[in-house]
Design a protein around this motif. Sequence first.
Motif, PDB file in Angstrom:
ATOM      1  N   MET A  83      11.860 -19.024  66.346  1.00  0.00           N
ATOM      2  CA  MET A  83      10.736 -18.411  67.058  1.00  0.00           C
ATOM      3  C   MET A  83      10.840 -16.895  67.021  1.00  0.00           C
ATOM      4  O   MET A  83      11.924 -16.330  67.173  1.00  0.00           O
ATOM      5  CB  MET A  83      10.682 -18.873  68.522  1.00  0.00           C
ATOM      6  CG  MET A  83       9.596 -18.184  69.347  1.00  0.00           C
ATOM      7  SD  MET A  83       9.626 -18.624  71.116  1.00  0.00           S
ATOM      8  CE  MET A  83       8.738 -20.176  71.062  1.00  0.00           C
ATOM      9  N   SER A 127       8.063 -20.326  64.191  1.00  0.00           N
ATOM     10  CA  SER A 127       6.947 -20.236  65.132  1.00  0.00           C
ATOM     11  C   SER A 127       6.820 -18.792  65.616  1.00  0.00           C
ATOM     12  O   SER A 127       7.777 -18.222  66.152  1.00  0.00           O
ATOM     13  CB  SER A 127       7.191 -21.170  66.321  1.00  0.00           C
ATOM     14  OG  SER A 127       6.189 -21.008  67.294  1.00  0.00           O
ATOM     15  N   LEU A 147       4.754 -15.997  67.926  1.00  0.00           N
ATOM     16  CA  LEU A 147       3.828 -15.687  69.014  1.00  0.00           C
ATOM     17  C   LEU A 147       3.681 -14.178  69.060  1.00  0.00           C
ATOM     18  O   LEU A 147       4.624 -13.465  69.406  1.00  0.00           O
ATOM     19  CB  LEU A 147       4.353 -16.224  70.348  1.00  0.00           C
ATOM     20  CG  LEU A 147       4.485 -17.747  70.440  1.00  0.00           C
ATOM     21  CD1 LEU A 147       5.199 -18.145  71.714  1.00  0.00           C
ATOM     22  CD2 LEU A 147       3.115 -18.398  70.373  1.00  0.00           C
ATOM     23  N   SER A 184       1.882 -20.958  61.177  1.00  0.00           N
ATOM     24  CA  SER A 184       2.612 -20.981  62.453  1.00  0.00           C
ATOM     25  C   SER A 184       2.604 -19.641  63.171  1.00  0.00           C
ATOM     26  O   SER A 184       3.563 -19.285  63.869  1.00  0.00           O
ATOM     27  CB  SER A 184       4.064 -21.433  62.231  1.00  0.00           C
ATOM     28  OG  SER A 184       4.113 -22.687  61.606  1.00  0.00           O
ATOM     29  N   GLU A 196       0.505 -17.384  65.945  1.00  0.00           N
ATOM     30  CA  GLU A 196      -0.499 -17.440  67.011  1.00  0.00           C
ATOM     31  C   GLU A 196      -0.640 -16.053  67.620  1.00  0.00           C
ATOM     32  O   GLU A 196       0.304 -15.517  68.196  1.00  0.00           O
ATOM     33  CB  GLU A 196      -0.053 -18.456  68.073  1.00  0.00           C
ATOM     34  CG  GLU A 196      -1.055 -18.690  69.181  1.00  0.00           C
ATOM     35  CD  GLU A 196      -0.576 -19.749  70.168  1.00  0.00           C
ATOM     36  OE1 GLU A 196      -0.943 -19.657  71.352  1.00  0.00           O
ATOM     37  OE2 GLU A 196       0.178 -20.658  69.743  1.00  0.00           O
ATOM     38  N   HIS A 207      -2.174 -13.423  70.276  1.00  0.00           N
ATOM     39  CA  HIS A 207      -2.737 -13.287  71.621  1.00  0.00           C
ATOM     40  C   HIS A 207      -3.293 -11.877  71.757  1.00  0.00           C
ATOM     41  O   HIS A 207      -2.535 -10.903  71.714  1.00  0.00           O
ATOM     42  CB  HIS A 207      -1.677 -13.550  72.683  1.00  0.00           C
ATOM     43  CG  HIS A 207      -1.125 -14.943  72.642  1.00  0.00           C
ATOM     44  ND1 HIS A 207      -1.507 -15.928  73.533  1.00  0.00           N
ATOM     45  CD2 HIS A 207      -0.241 -15.526  71.798  1.00  0.00           C
ATOM     46  CE1 HIS A 207      -0.865 -17.047  73.255  1.00  0.00           C
ATOM     47  NE2 HIS A 207      -0.092 -16.834  72.199  1.00  0.00           N
ATOM     48  N   VAL A 237       6.214 -16.505  77.934  1.00  0.00           N
ATOM     49  CA  VAL A 237       6.299 -17.266  76.681  1.00  0.00           C
ATOM     50  C   VAL A 237       7.110 -18.542  76.882  1.00  0.00           C
ATOM     51  O   VAL A 237       6.701 -19.632  76.464  1.00  0.00           O
ATOM     52  CB  VAL A 237       6.923 -16.407  75.564  1.00  0.00           C
ATOM     53  CG1 VAL A 237       7.239 -17.261  74.343  1.00  0.00           C
ATOM     54  CG2 VAL A 237       5.991 -15.277  75.182  1.00  0.00           C
ATOM     55  N   LYS A 278       4.931 -20.832  79.457  1.00  0.00           N
ATOM     56  CA  LYS A 278       3.582 -21.200  79.026  1.00  0.00           C
ATOM     57  C   LYS A 278       3.616 -22.047  77.764  1.00  0.00           C
ATOM     58  O   LYS A 278       2.867 -23.022  77.629  1.00  0.00           O
ATOM     59  CB  LYS A 278       2.769 -19.928  78.777  1.00  0.00           C
ATOM     60  CG  LYS A 278       1.332 -20.154  78.311  1.00  0.00           C
ATOM     61  CD  LYS A 278       0.430 -20.584  79.444  1.00  0.00           C
ATOM     62  CE  LYS A 278      -1.029 -20.652  78.986  1.00  0.00           C
ATOM     63  NZ  LYS A 278      -1.905 -21.108  80.079  1.00  0.00           N
ATOM     64  N   HIS A 279       4.460 -21.688  76.829  1.00  0.00           N
ATOM     65  CA  HIS A 279       4.450 -22.373  75.541  1.00  0.00           C
ATOM     66  C   HIS A 279       5.462 -23.514  75.477  1.00  0.00           C
ATOM     67  O   HIS A 279       5.285 -24.439  74.698  1.00  0.00           O
ATOM     68  CB  HIS A 279       4.680 -21.356  74.415  1.00  0.00           C
ATOM     69  CG  HIS A 279       3.539 -20.402  74.293  1.00  0.00           C
ATOM     70  ND1 HIS A 279       2.426 -20.660  73.532  1.00  0.00           N
ATOM     71  CD2 HIS A 279       3.325 -19.204  74.882  1.00  0.00           C
ATOM     72  CE1 HIS A 279       1.584 -19.648  73.641  1.00  0.00           C
ATOM     73  NE2 HIS A 279       2.109 -18.753  74.445  1.00  0.00           N
ATOM     74  N   ASN A 280       6.482 -23.426  76.302  1.00  0.00           N
ATOM     75  CA  ASN A 280       7.390 -24.556  76.503  1.00  0.00           C
ATOM     76  C   ASN A 280       7.751 -25.257  75.197  1.00  0.00           C
ATOM     77  O   ASN A 280       7.648 -26.467  75.056  1.00  0.00           O
ATOM     78  CB  ASN A 280       6.752 -25.564  77.470  1.00  0.00           C
ATOM     79  CG  ASN A 280       7.767 -26.566  78.003  1.00  0.00           C
ATOM     80  OD1 ASN A 280       8.955 -26.268  78.088  1.00  0.00           O
ATOM     81  ND2 ASN A 280       7.297 -27.748  78.350  1.00  0.00           N
ATOM     82  N   LYS A 281       8.151 -24.451  74.222  1.00  0.00           N
ATOM     83  CA  LYS A 281       8.485 -24.991  72.901  1.00  0.00           C
ATOM     84  C   LYS A 281       9.720 -25.887  72.975  1.00  0.00           C
ATOM     85  O   LYS A 281      10.714 -25.549  73.620  1.00  0.00           O
ATOM     86  CB  LYS A 281       8.720 -23.850  71.912  1.00  0.00           C
ATOM     87  CG  LYS A 281       9.140 -24.309  70.513  1.00  0.00           C
ATOM     88  CD  LYS A 281       9.339 -23.123  69.599  1.00  0.00           C
ATOM     89  CE  LYS A 281       9.964 -23.515  68.279  1.00  0.00           C
ATOM     90  NZ  LYS A 281       9.130 -24.435  67.506  1.00  0.00           N
TER      91      LYS A 281
END
Length: 318
Positions: A154, A211, A213, A237, A239, A241, A270, A273-276
């Motif tokens: 990530m 991933s 963000l 992959s 995203e 914001h 992060v 909210k995204h709880n990967k």
Amino acid sequence: MSTDHTFSIYGHPNIYNDYSARKLNIYFSEPDKGVKEDTGIVLLIPGFGANANSNVYKKMRSVFADKYNLIAVQCDYFGWEFMQSQALSESRANFNDMGIMQALDNITAVTALEQIIIDNALRYNSGKMIIYGHSHGAYLAYLCNIFAPDLFSMIIDNSAWLYPVYIDYSRQLYSADGSVTTFDYFAREVIEDREILNLKSIYKKYNNTCSILSFHGAHDNLISLSKKQEFCDLISSCELHQVHNGNLNDIFKSSGHGLNADFLLMFDYVMKKHNKEFAFKEASDVTNQNIETNMFSYVVDYTHKLPFLTLQKRHGLN
């Protein structure tokens, strides 16, 4: 409370100075409960105006270690001294290269840390490998991902540019008393290949599995939101914001460069909210990488775990 450590090793040899030897300081905090099978690693990369010994980063290492069961690691990457508020004299022995050496140092910090964990017969989750970067530090996170394929799971990006503008233009720092400090970086004279520093160019050829963000402001003066969106659309992959004046909050207090973000709250956001879900991996399996530009082939070798870069002039070029 987390346990804090500092150690020094030989960093990647200086590719601009006949591969001369150099030392690298690495800092990390481990969780109060120790390193377990589900413990991950977070690499923190500051940008201009901050460093591993900044109070906010010391706090982040300690808090993230305990709160999120992470080993939080940083390093004094190549040329960090020249990115602060004072204009210092640079040379080939040490300068702000804004790219290759800085990324290699950050990868070295992580891979050296992994070896320490393994040498101490501890288990950890190498599938939970996060990079958290701000501004130029976030840009370096993308370079780390290119140079160390499949190492990171990530990237949390706060306002990364796609190319280090200060290679081509002066950096000006305005003080409260109205004085201006101008930085004309040595990298402008030394860096021959600019393509390797252009994320849009090198990511076109890269099969990204990390991933990403990305958080970017509508009024960023160093890289426009539209260009950042184009880049994010280019790779898998990713995203994006968008932060604008209509959605400011306690985390993001500005829509400009850096978002005037609360770094701790941003990380909390992060992670919650995204709880990967991070799949468990026994040990990292980073593979050798060959990145080609019109000018050079960049071969990164991980045979001995730490990265080692060799540059080869492309065929037919003088």
